[in-house]
Design a protein around this motif. Structure first.
Motif, PDB file in Angstrom:
ATOM      1  N   UNK A   1       0.811  -1.215   0.000  1.00 31.16           N
ATOM      2  CA  UNK A   1       0.000   0.000   0.000  1.00 31.16           C
ATOM      3  C   UNK A   1       0.840   1.259   0.000  1.00 31.16           C
ATOM      4  N   UNK A   2       1.880   1.277   0.825  1.00 31.02           N
ATOM      5  CA  UNK A   2       2.749   2.447   0.886  1.00 31.02           C
ATOM      6  C   UNK A   2       3.503   2.641  -0.424  1.00 31.02           C
ATOM      7  N   UNK A   3       3.996   1.546  -1.007  1.00 31.96           N
ATOM      8  CA  UNK A   3       4.758   1.639  -2.238  1.00 31.96           C
ATOM      9  C   UNK A   3       3.958   2.168  -3.415  1.00 31.96           C
ATOM     10  N   UNK A   4       2.631   1.947  -3.382  1.00 31.88           N
ATOM     11  CA  UNK A   4       1.783   2.374  -4.491  1.00 31.88           C
ATOM     12  C   UNK A   4       1.148   3.750  -4.273  1.00 31.88           C
ATOM     13  N   UNK A   5       1.299   4.313  -3.086  1.00 32.53           N
ATOM     14  CA  UNK A   5       0.638   5.594  -2.806  1.00 32.53           C
ATOM     15  C   UNK A   5       1.606   6.733  -2.527  1.00 32.53           C
ATOM     16  N   UNK A   6       2.690   6.477  -1.792  1.00 35.23           N
ATOM     17  CA  UNK A   6       3.525   7.586  -1.323  1.00 35.23           C
ATOM     18  C   UNK A   6       4.058   8.451  -2.458  1.00 35.23           C
ATOM     19  N   UNK A   7       4.860   7.881  -3.329  1.00 33.94           N
ATOM     20  CA  UNK A   7       5.455   8.684  -4.399  1.00 33.94           C
ATOM     21  C   UNK A   7       4.443   9.025  -5.482  1.00 33.94           C
ATOM     22  N   UNK A   8       3.497   8.119  -5.727  1.00 27.10           N
ATOM     23  CA  UNK A   8       2.496   8.382  -6.747  1.00 27.10           C
ATOM     24  C   UNK A   8       1.664   9.610  -6.389  1.00 27.10           C
ATOM     25  N   UNK A   9       1.461   9.819  -5.095  1.00 24.76           N
ATOM     26  CA  UNK A   9       0.697  10.976  -4.640  1.00 24.76           C
ATOM     27  C   UNK A   9       1.392  12.272  -5.043  1.00 24.76           C
ATOM     28  N   UNK A  10       2.700  12.335  -4.844  1.00 18.58           N
ATOM     29  CA  UNK A  10       3.449  13.533  -5.226  1.00 18.58           C
ATOM     30  C   UNK A  10       3.392  13.761  -6.734  1.00 18.58           C
ATOM     31  N   UNK A  11       3.537  12.690  -7.503  1.00 17.43           N
ATOM     32  CA  UNK A  11       3.478  12.810  -8.967  1.00 17.43           C
ATOM     33  C   UNK A  11       2.125  13.336  -9.421  1.00 17.43           C
TER      34      UNK A  11
ATOM     35  N   UNK B   1       0.139  23.897 -12.594  1.00 16.62           N
ATOM     36  CA  UNK B   1       1.052  24.488 -13.564  1.00 16.62           C
ATOM     37  C   UNK B   1       2.498  24.325 -13.087  1.00 16.62           C
ATOM     38  N   UNK B   2       3.429  24.376 -14.030  1.00 18.00           N
ATOM     39  CA  UNK B   2       4.842  24.198 -13.701  1.00 18.00           C
ATOM     40  C   UNK B   2       5.297  25.215 -12.656  1.00 18.00           C
ATOM     41  N   UNK B   3       4.794  26.415 -12.727  1.00 17.05           N
ATOM     42  CA  UNK B   3       5.212  27.469 -11.802  1.00 17.05           C
ATOM     43  C   UNK B   3       4.802  27.182 -10.365  1.00 17.05           C
ATOM     44  N   UNK B   4       3.802  26.302 -10.173  1.00 14.34           N
ATOM     45  CA  UNK B   4       3.302  26.010  -8.831  1.00 14.34           C
ATOM     46  C   UNK B   4       3.749  24.642  -8.317  1.00 14.34           C
ATOM     47  N   UNK B   5       4.745  24.052  -8.964  1.00 15.64           N
ATOM     48  CA  UNK B   5       5.206  22.734  -8.522  1.00 15.64           C
ATOM     49  C   UNK B   5       5.749  22.783  -7.105  1.00 15.64           C
ATOM     50  N   UNK B   6       6.466  23.857  -6.778  1.00 13.81           N
ATOM     51  CA  UNK B   6       6.989  23.983  -5.428  1.00 13.81           C
ATOM     52  C   UNK B   6       5.875  24.044  -4.399  1.00 13.81           C
ATOM     53  N   UNK B   7       4.859  24.864  -4.667  1.00 16.80           N
ATOM     54  CA  UNK B   7       3.724  24.967  -3.749  1.00 16.80           C
ATOM     55  C   UNK B   7       3.006  23.639  -3.618  1.00 16.80           C
ATOM     56  N   UNK B   8       2.810  22.944  -4.746  1.00 17.37           N
ATOM     57  CA  UNK B   8       2.145  21.646  -4.710  1.00 17.37           C
ATOM     58  C   UNK B   8       2.944  20.646  -3.889  1.00 17.37           C
ATOM     59  N   UNK B   9       4.252  20.624  -4.082  1.00 18.74           N
ATOM     60  CA  UNK B   9       5.111  19.725  -3.306  1.00 18.74           C
ATOM     61  C   UNK B   9       5.054  20.081  -1.825  1.00 18.74           C
ATOM     62  N   UNK B  10       4.988  21.395  -1.536  1.00 15.76           N
ATOM     63  CA  UNK B  10       4.913  21.830  -0.151  1.00 15.76           C
ATOM     64  C   UNK B  10       3.637  21.379   0.527  1.00 15.76           C
ATOM     65  N   UNK B  11       2.510  21.480  -0.182  1.00 19.72           N
ATOM     66  CA  UNK B  11       1.232  21.047   0.390  1.00 19.72           C
ATOM     67  C   UNK B  11       1.266  19.551   0.703  1.00 19.72           C
ATOM     68  N   UNK B  12       1.722  18.756  -0.251  1.00 18.59           N
ATOM     69  CA  UNK B  12       1.751  17.304  -0.055  1.00 18.59           C
ATOM     70  C   UNK B  12       2.685  16.934   1.094  1.00 18.59           C
ATOM     71  N   UNK B  13       3.868  17.544   1.124  1.00 11.42           N
ATOM     72  CA  UNK B  13       4.829  17.242   2.191  1.00 11.42           C
ATOM     73  C   UNK B  13       4.307  17.672   3.547  1.00 11.42           C
TER      74      UNK B  13
END
Length: 490
Positions: free
Chosen positions: A378-388, A395-407
């Motif tokens: 379960x962890x292997x199929x969700x953790x990184x896939x969630x970030x992707x 948008x590309x300009x908001x990738x940092x914000x998106x990564x920040x929210x998920x983290x």
């Protein structure tokens, strides 16, 4: 405000160059992963040397608090000033703080320097995932997904082993000084191998929003850390922290609608896929903390496993994480399909949690190991896939914000899980004689993983609601950025 830069062009050298650059980023991620587990094994020795046992919880709380508060700020700074630069700065802060911790003469100074180290840690994970988002488009992400899985597994399994060995042979201060060579290697490697356009957008930093969000997160972390231990959940202190978090959170949302350059563009939540990925990130954090903390505890207390090899107890869960994440990544890259993976992952977590609720004081260790395989899948199929999924939904300009929210949500999910499950564990084991402790631990594990099953069911519902969007690929011809001051490639 200047326009957003286009997606970065493919680095010269193609795939080998990307793998070389990613290796440096993975060193930074490993830095924070190892530290978290090494410190846990060194804590009893630290208290014995410095004293201040009553302040022990603050060593963890100060680090968790500054990590959570700084994560979205690092993410936004990466969007504004360049992700490579901010990642390097976070590594430098983390390593410098590690040296100061190792030299701390008292528990008070150790706590203060741990808080500084937490600030650096806040930029390590979000910076790593944001750099990956710049370096590798979502369609190609699966080729490299196994690298992150190996780092996570290595930190989780190797951290306790390395921490115990270093503390016993060299002393607890070396448990922090070990960050110095790894941090130096990370800085040099990233400086030489990571090539990203150095972009600086002309925009004002939303300090008011940063302050409001920091207060909201700090109040929530303190509530989940102290609730049920320092004060009752329903008490003046607890309700005060709830009110503080709610009011600051509402103020932050209000501010983001009016800020010319918001810390967190709320428009990203208009994407159903991003919102569902955020929910899964939160639930994944809760599930992982429950598994990593309480399954080894059950194995040691009830099944008689050795505490000195606690990292190895997680092998039945961590090996599937590495294997299935690589398989899922390759299939995603080849087909462009990804929704099926978080669905299967959440379902596997739900099955594993339900199986773990059946454990009693007489459950053999091999049965526990089999149940843990479902959690690992379960962890292997969700953790990184969630970030992707989250990065592909903005948008590309908001990738940092998106990564920040998920983290951030993954971190908060873990904080809340530790608080709630810790209360359950204490209620079932506090004051029990040694002869009855095994039954008390088994009873608490049943309740903990019954709760995890509910969380996993929510994760499954969110995964089913994800909208399958085309995965962004690398542009065939690199597009020059819109009028943004771009320095030479760094």
């Amino acid at each position: 405000m200047s326009a957003a830069p286009a997606a970065p062009a493919a680095p010269e050298g193609g795939t080998p160059h990307i793998r070389l650059a990613l290796l440096g980023v993975m060193f930074g991620l490993l830095l924070s992963m190892l530290d978290g587990f090494i410190v846990g094994t060194a804590m009893p020795t630290i208290v014995g040397d410095l004293g201040g046992a009553s302040l022990l919880s603050w060593v963890v709380t100060a680090y968790a608090l500054t990590t959570a508060v700084s994560t979205p700020i690092w993410a936004k700074f990466g969007d504004l000033f360049g992700r490579k630069r901010m990642f390097q700065l976070s590594v430098a802060v983390f390593v410098a703080a590690s040296v100061l911790i190792a030299a701390a003469p008292s528990m008070g100074l150790l706590i203060a320097t741990r808080a500084l180290q937490g600030i650096g840690a806040g930029g390590l994970a979000v910076g790593a995932f944001a750099v990956i988002g710049d370096l590798v488009p979502p369609r190609e992400r699966g080729k490299y997904q196994g690298l992150t899985a190996i780092v996570v597994a290595s930190g989780t399994i190797g951290g306790p082993l390395v921490g115990g060995f270093i503390t016993d042979t060299l002393g607890w201060r070396w448990a922090f000084l070990i960050n110095l060579p790894l941090g130096a290697l990370t800085l040099v490697w990233v400086a030489l191998a990571l090539k990203l356009p150095a972009v600086r957008r002309q925009a004002r930093i939303d300090w008011a929003g940063a302050g409001l969000l920091s207060v909201a997160i700090a109040a929530l972390v303190l509530l989940t850390t102290w609730g049920g231990s320092e004060f009752a959940w329903v008490s003046a202190e607890g309700l005060g922290l709830v009110a503080m978090s709610a009011l600051a959170g509402a103020g932050f949302v209000w501010r983001q609608h009016r800020a010319p350059e918001p810390l967190l563009p709320l428009g990203v939540f208009a994407s159903r896929s991003f919102t569902m990925a955020s929910i899964i990130a939160f639930t994944t954090g809760a599930v992982m903390f429950a598994s990593v903390l309480y399954l080894p505890l059950f194995q040691q207390t009830v099944q008689g496993a050795s505490a000195s090899t606690s990292g190895l107890l997680l092998l039945p869960m961590m090996i599937p994480v590495v294997v299935v994440s690589q398989i899922a990544g390759r299939v995603m890259t080849r087909t462009g399909k990804y929704k099926i993976f978080p669905v299967i992952g959440a379902a596997s977590t739900l099955i594993g949690a339900l199986l773990l609720t059946t454990m009693t004081a007489s459950t053999p260790s091999w049965v526990t190991a089999v149940f843990m395989i479902f959690m690992g899948v379960g962890s292997g199929l969700t953790q990184q896939m969630t970030t992707t999924i989250a990065q592909n939904s903005v948008e590309q300009r908001d990738i940092g914000a998106a990564s920040g929210v998920v983290t951030l949500l993954r971190t908060l999910g873990g904080c809340i899980a530790v608080a709630v499950f810790g209360t359950v564990y204490t209620a079932h084991t506090n004051g029990l004689p040694a002869a009855a402790l095994g039954n008390g631990v088994a009873d608490s594990i049943q309740i903990i993983f019954a709760t995890v099953a509910v969380v996993a069911a929510c994760s499954l519902a969110a995964a089913l609601a994800i909208k399958q969007l085309p995965l962004r690929g690398r542009p065939a011809t690199p597009t020059a950025p819109a009028p943004v001051p771009v320095a030479a490639t760094r």
